[in-house]
Design an enzyme around this catalytic site. Structure first.
Site, PDB file in Angstrom:
ATOM      1  N   GLY A 248      43.481  53.355  43.956  1.00  0.00           N
ATOM      2  CA  GLY A 248      42.856  52.432  44.892  1.00  0.00           C
ATOM      3  C   GLY A 248      41.409  52.055  44.648  1.00  0.00           C
ATOM      4  O   GLY A 248      40.905  51.135  45.291  1.00  0.00           O
ATOM      5  N   PRO A 291      44.887  56.189  39.442  1.00  0.00           N
ATOM      6  CA  PRO A 291      44.214  54.887  39.331  1.00  0.00           C
ATOM      7  C   PRO A 291      44.996  53.919  38.445  1.00  0.00           C
ATOM      8  O   PRO A 291      45.593  54.323  37.445  1.00  0.00           O
ATOM      9  CB  PRO A 291      42.884  55.251  38.668  1.00  0.00           C
ATOM     10  CG  PRO A 291      43.167  56.499  37.902  1.00  0.00           C
ATOM     11  CD  PRO A 291      44.219  57.242  38.673  1.00  0.00           C
ATOM     12  N   ARG A 293      44.092  49.849  38.612  1.00  0.00           N
ATOM     13  CA  ARG A 293      43.127  48.773  38.402  1.00  0.00           C
ATOM     14  C   ARG A 293      41.837  49.255  37.737  1.00  0.00           C
ATOM     15  O   ARG A 293      41.322  48.623  36.824  1.00  0.00           O
ATOM     16  CB  ARG A 293      42.801  48.154  39.758  1.00  0.00           C
ATOM     17  CG  ARG A 293      42.029  46.866  39.690  1.00  0.00           C
ATOM     18  CD  ARG A 293      41.569  46.407  41.072  1.00  0.00           C
ATOM     19  NE  ARG A 293      42.524  46.606  42.118  1.00  0.00           N
ATOM     20  CZ  ARG A 293      43.352  45.668  42.604  1.00  0.00           C
ATOM     21  NH1 ARG A 293      43.291  44.449  42.129  1.00  0.00           N
ATOM     22  NH2 ARG A 293      44.204  45.949  43.565  1.00  0.00           N
ATOM     23  N   ARG A 330      47.186  36.064  41.506  1.00  0.00           N
ATOM     24  CA  ARG A 330      46.327  36.743  42.489  1.00  0.00           C
ATOM     25  C   ARG A 330      45.487  35.791  43.356  1.00  0.00           C
ATOM     26  O   ARG A 330      45.370  36.009  44.559  1.00  0.00           O
ATOM     27  CB  ARG A 330      45.433  37.788  41.798  1.00  0.00           C
ATOM     28  CG  ARG A 330      46.256  38.897  41.101  1.00  0.00           C
ATOM     29  CD  ARG A 330      45.407  40.072  40.649  1.00  0.00           C
ATOM     30  NE  ARG A 330      44.936  40.868  41.759  1.00  0.00           N
ATOM     31  CZ  ARG A 330      43.737  40.799  42.285  1.00  0.00           C
ATOM     32  NH1 ARG A 330      42.836  39.968  41.773  1.00  0.00           N
ATOM     33  NH2 ARG A 330      43.415  41.533  43.313  1.00  0.00           N
ATOM     34  N   TYR A 334      46.361  36.430  47.118  1.00  0.00           N
ATOM     35  CA  TYR A 334      45.399  37.229  47.895  1.00  0.00           C
ATOM     36  C   TYR A 334      44.076  36.528  48.082  1.00  0.00           C
ATOM     37  O   TYR A 334      43.102  37.168  48.473  1.00  0.00           O
ATOM     38  CB  TYR A 334      45.089  38.562  47.189  1.00  0.00           C
ATOM     39  CG  TYR A 334      46.258  39.314  46.634  1.00  0.00           C
ATOM     40  CD1 TYR A 334      47.272  39.788  47.463  1.00  0.00           C
ATOM     41  CD2 TYR A 334      46.341  39.589  45.264  1.00  0.00           C
ATOM     42  CE1 TYR A 334      48.332  40.514  46.933  1.00  0.00           C
ATOM     43  CE2 TYR A 334      47.401  40.312  44.742  1.00  0.00           C
ATOM     44  CZ  TYR A 334      48.391  40.764  45.584  1.00  0.00           C
ATOM     45  OH  TYR A 334      49.433  41.480  45.065  1.00  0.00           O
ATOM     46  N   CYS A 361      52.639  22.894  38.907  1.00  0.00           N
ATOM     47  CA  CYS A 361      52.755  21.754  39.819  1.00  0.00           C
ATOM     48  C   CYS A 361      52.638  22.221  41.256  1.00  0.00           C
ATOM     49  O   CYS A 361      53.640  22.255  41.989  1.00  0.00           O
ATOM     50  CB  CYS A 361      54.072  21.046  39.584  1.00  0.00           C
ATOM     51  SG  CYS A 361      54.070  20.244  38.000  1.00  0.00           S
ATOM     52  N   TYR A 390      47.258  43.813  37.259  1.00  0.00           N
ATOM     53  CA  TYR A 390      48.064  43.018  38.194  1.00  0.00           C
ATOM     54  C   TYR A 390      48.060  41.526  37.879  1.00  0.00           C
ATOM     55  O   TYR A 390      48.143  40.709  38.781  1.00  0.00           O
ATOM     56  CB  TYR A 390      47.607  43.266  39.638  1.00  0.00           C
ATOM     57  CG  TYR A 390      47.651  44.727  40.019  1.00  0.00           C
ATOM     58  CD1 TYR A 390      48.868  45.381  40.152  1.00  0.00           C
ATOM     59  CD2 TYR A 390      46.482  45.451  40.236  1.00  0.00           C
ATOM     60  CE1 TYR A 390      48.918  46.727  40.486  1.00  0.00           C
ATOM     61  CE2 TYR A 390      46.530  46.802  40.573  1.00  0.00           C
ATOM     62  CZ  TYR A 390      47.750  47.431  40.696  1.00  0.00           C
ATOM     63  OH  TYR A 390      47.800  48.760  41.017  1.00  0.00           O
TER      64      TYR A 390
HETATM   65  N1  LLP Z   1      49.533  54.779  43.576  1.00  0.00           N
HETATM   66  C1  LLP Z   1      50.355  54.108  44.399  1.00  0.00           C
HETATM   67  C2  LLP Z   1      51.362  54.848  45.152  1.00  0.00           C
HETATM   68  C3  LLP Z   1      50.207  52.716  44.543  1.00  0.00           C
HETATM   69  O1  LLP Z   1      51.016  52.071  45.367  1.00  0.00           O
HETATM   70  C4  LLP Z   1      49.226  52.032  43.795  1.00  0.00           C
HETATM   71  C5  LLP Z   1      49.083  50.575  43.909  1.00  0.00           C
HETATM   72  C6  LLP Z   1      48.411  52.777  42.931  1.00  0.00           C
HETATM   73  C7  LLP Z   1      48.581  54.146  42.854  1.00  0.00           C
HETATM   74  C8  LLP Z   1      47.352  52.142  42.081  1.00  0.00           C
HETATM   75  O2  LLP Z   1      46.381  51.500  42.811  1.00  0.00           O
HETATM   76  P1  LLP Z   1      45.075  50.904  42.095  1.00  0.00           P
HETATM   77  O3  LLP Z   1      44.273  52.064  41.564  1.00  0.00           O
HETATM   78  O4  LLP Z   1      45.527  50.026  40.992  1.00  0.00           O
HETATM   79  O5  LLP Z   1      44.393  50.177  43.161  1.00  0.00           O
HETATM   80  N2  LLP Z   1      49.072  43.530  43.250  1.00  0.00           N
HETATM   81  C9  LLP Z   1      47.905  43.949  43.998  1.00  0.00           C
HETATM   82  C10 LLP Z   1      47.715  45.442  43.967  1.00  0.00           C
HETATM   83  C11 LLP Z   1      48.901  46.225  44.507  1.00  0.00           C
HETATM   84  C12 LLP Z   1      48.694  47.704  44.393  1.00  0.00           C
HETATM   85  C13 LLP Z   1      49.935  48.434  44.679  1.00  0.00           C
HETATM   86  N3  LLP Z   1      49.856  49.843  44.600  1.00  0.00           N
HETATM   87  C14 LLP Z   1      46.676  43.209  43.448  1.00  0.00           C
HETATM   88  O6  LLP Z   1      46.824  42.411  42.544  1.00  0.00           O
HETATM   89  O7  LLP Z   1      45.574  43.400  43.928  1.00  0.00           O
END
Ligand code: LLP
Length: 446
Positions: A248, A291, A293, A330, A334, A361, A390
């Site tokens: 996150g 992690p 992103r 994205r 979002y 389009c 993503y």
């Molecule tokens: N662990 C779990 C259980 C998750 O659901 C996620 C992300 C992560 C780890 C990794 O999170 P990160 O470190 O990448 O924030 N498509 C969206 C993001 C969706 C994230 C879903 N879960 C975007 O483009 O912002």
């Protein structure tokens, strides 16, 4: 402009990634093109591991594969000593195809199919992160006759709202994910899990949201989860050895984004866990983070070629590029904000605001509303930094646009890690019902 890793502007005034000139990369591989800074990803992996090494005795870092699920990235993070989390049979297959060690794979998902669970079991994944009581029961039945016990975690929702887009909040009570800590549901699931002989409950998991910029809510989640570990011990006499706090941590897309550095985030969550464990008088659990992103996001740059430019006097100038919402949904999904660099004139000063439009389009296919750039002409290259997470992972063939190529760049060498799709790839699954009979074939011009 704030660029990360090896991404910089070279002596020719061109954008450079991994010592490769982006103008040359675009010539060689075509556009749209995704370029990944290999050393940049390695650096982020090391920042996580180094921070843990400084602040906490037992830990694991898992790359959340969903951010960019492809064999080369799985191989790279394994070389750096990370495990991975996967959320589908397809991601699991990708990891196994890259020869990823199954014991370091955690399998997530809020609705894993029977087929996916069986696949994960026969592949011998390290852990299954069980999302709900239905899955717990299904899994318990599947492992009934097996010799080896299967390690599981339970995914919980600690009831914490984060400051991020509501589509990517996940820790609040009203979420499709996990079992709620509130109202006793989580405790009931833990007690149930402990009854199954073939399942070994190793710990608990939560993920409160994505693109979160400071660790306050992570620390709060950590505290609640430790309190729950203490409650489990009180009620069952068992201290579970593992606490997984999900992923996150955010990254910088636009200039107003100011995410906490990885080391500070790890320091804050480990401090929160240590303080709560000492208050509750329980042993420090193995701490796991996932992690996505923050490992790959800033290491990726999308490169587009400029085509038509349309000026509406006194209103705006549209600069159309050869990609858009098909490779990066994205902004449309979002309202995500990005910045742009004119890759072939990167050293020139911005003089003008442009709206960077994609080629789908759809009026909504706008990549960037107000990009400050030097004068833009057809044929120029627009680079969009922070494109590693993503984007390709969520890319589609909308308007039958072939998905771009992806290259990994390091030390002046670039290699294709995903080849560009061809028109032939686009029709590979299409069928015309045979009952309609044959039509004389016209030879395709292309
Ligand atoms: N662990 C779990 C259980 C998750 O659901 C996620 C992300 C992560 C780890 C990794 O999170 P990160 O470190 O990448 O924030 N498509 C969206 C993001 C969706 C994230 C879903 N879960 C975007 O483009 O912002």
């Amino acid at each position: 402009m704030n660029l990360s890793g090896t991404i910089c502007i070279n002596g020719q005034g061109h954008l450079e990634i991994g010592k490769c000139d982006v103008v040359e990369l675009a010539k060689t591989y075509g556009t749209p093109l995704y370029v990944l800074d290999e050393d940049g990803i390695r650096q982020k992996c090391r920042e996580y591991l180094d921070a843990f090494r400084s602040y906490y005795p037992r830990y694991k870092v898992l790359y959340a594969g969903k951010a960019f699920s492809t064999m080369a990235i799985f191989r790279l993070v394994e070389q750096e000593g990370l495990g991975i989390d996967v959320v589908s049979g397809g991601e699991l297959y990708t990891a196994l195809a890259a020869n990823f060690s199954p014991k370091n794979i955690y399998f997530h998902g809020n609705n894993k199919s029977m087929e996916e669970l069986n696949f994960a079991l026969s592949a011998g994944v390290g852990q299954i992160v069980v999302d709900n009581p239905y899955e717990l029961e299904t899994l318990a039945q599947l492992v009934e006759g097996r010799k080896k016990r299967v390690d599981i975690l339970l995914r919980l929702t600690p009831g914490i709202e984060t400051h991020t887009h509501h589509y990517i909040q996940t820790g609040q009570l009203d979420s499709k994910f996990g079992i709620s800590l509130a109202g006793g549901a989580a405790l009931a699931a833990v007690k149930q899990a402990l009854k199954y002989r073939r399942l070994k409950l190793r710990g608990i998991h939560c993920h409160i949201g994505s693109q979160v910029h400071n660790s306050e809510s992570f620390a709060l989640a950590a505290r609640r989860m430790v309190e729950f570990l203490a409650q489990i011990r009180e009620e069952t006499g068992r201290q579970l050895p593992e606490l997984n706090l999900g992923g996150g941590l955010g990254i910088a897309y636009a200039k107003e984004d100011n995410p906490e550095p990885i080391a500070l985030y790890i320091r804050r969550i480990t401090e929160a866990v240590k303080a709560a464990c000492s208050e509750e008088d329980i042993n420090l659990p193995t701490l796991v983070v996932e992690p996505g992103r923050s490992l790959v996001g800033e290491a990726g740059v999308a490169i587009y070629r400029v085509g038509a430019i349309k000026e509406i006097e006194g209103i705006r100038i549209y600069v159309s590029v050869d990609g858009g919402m098909a490779d990066n949904p994205r902004p449309a999904l979002y309202d995500a904000k990005y910045k742009a660099i004119l890759a072939n004139k990167a050293a020139r000063s911005p003089v003008q605001k442009y709206t960077i439009a994609g080629k789908c389009c759809e009026s909504g296919d706008i990549l960037i509303k107000d990009a400050h750039l030097p004068p833009v002409e057809a044929g120029d290259l627009i680079a969009v930094p922070s494109s590693g997470a993503y984007q390709y992972a969520m890319a589609s063939n909308y308007n039958r646009l072939p998905r771009p190529a992806v290259v990994m760049a390091s030390q002046g060498r670039a290699e294709v890690i995903i080849r560009r799709e061809t028109y032939n790839d686009l029709v590979r699954y299409d069928r015309i019902p045979s009952s309609w009979g044959e039509k004389e074939s016209l030879s395709l011009v292309m």
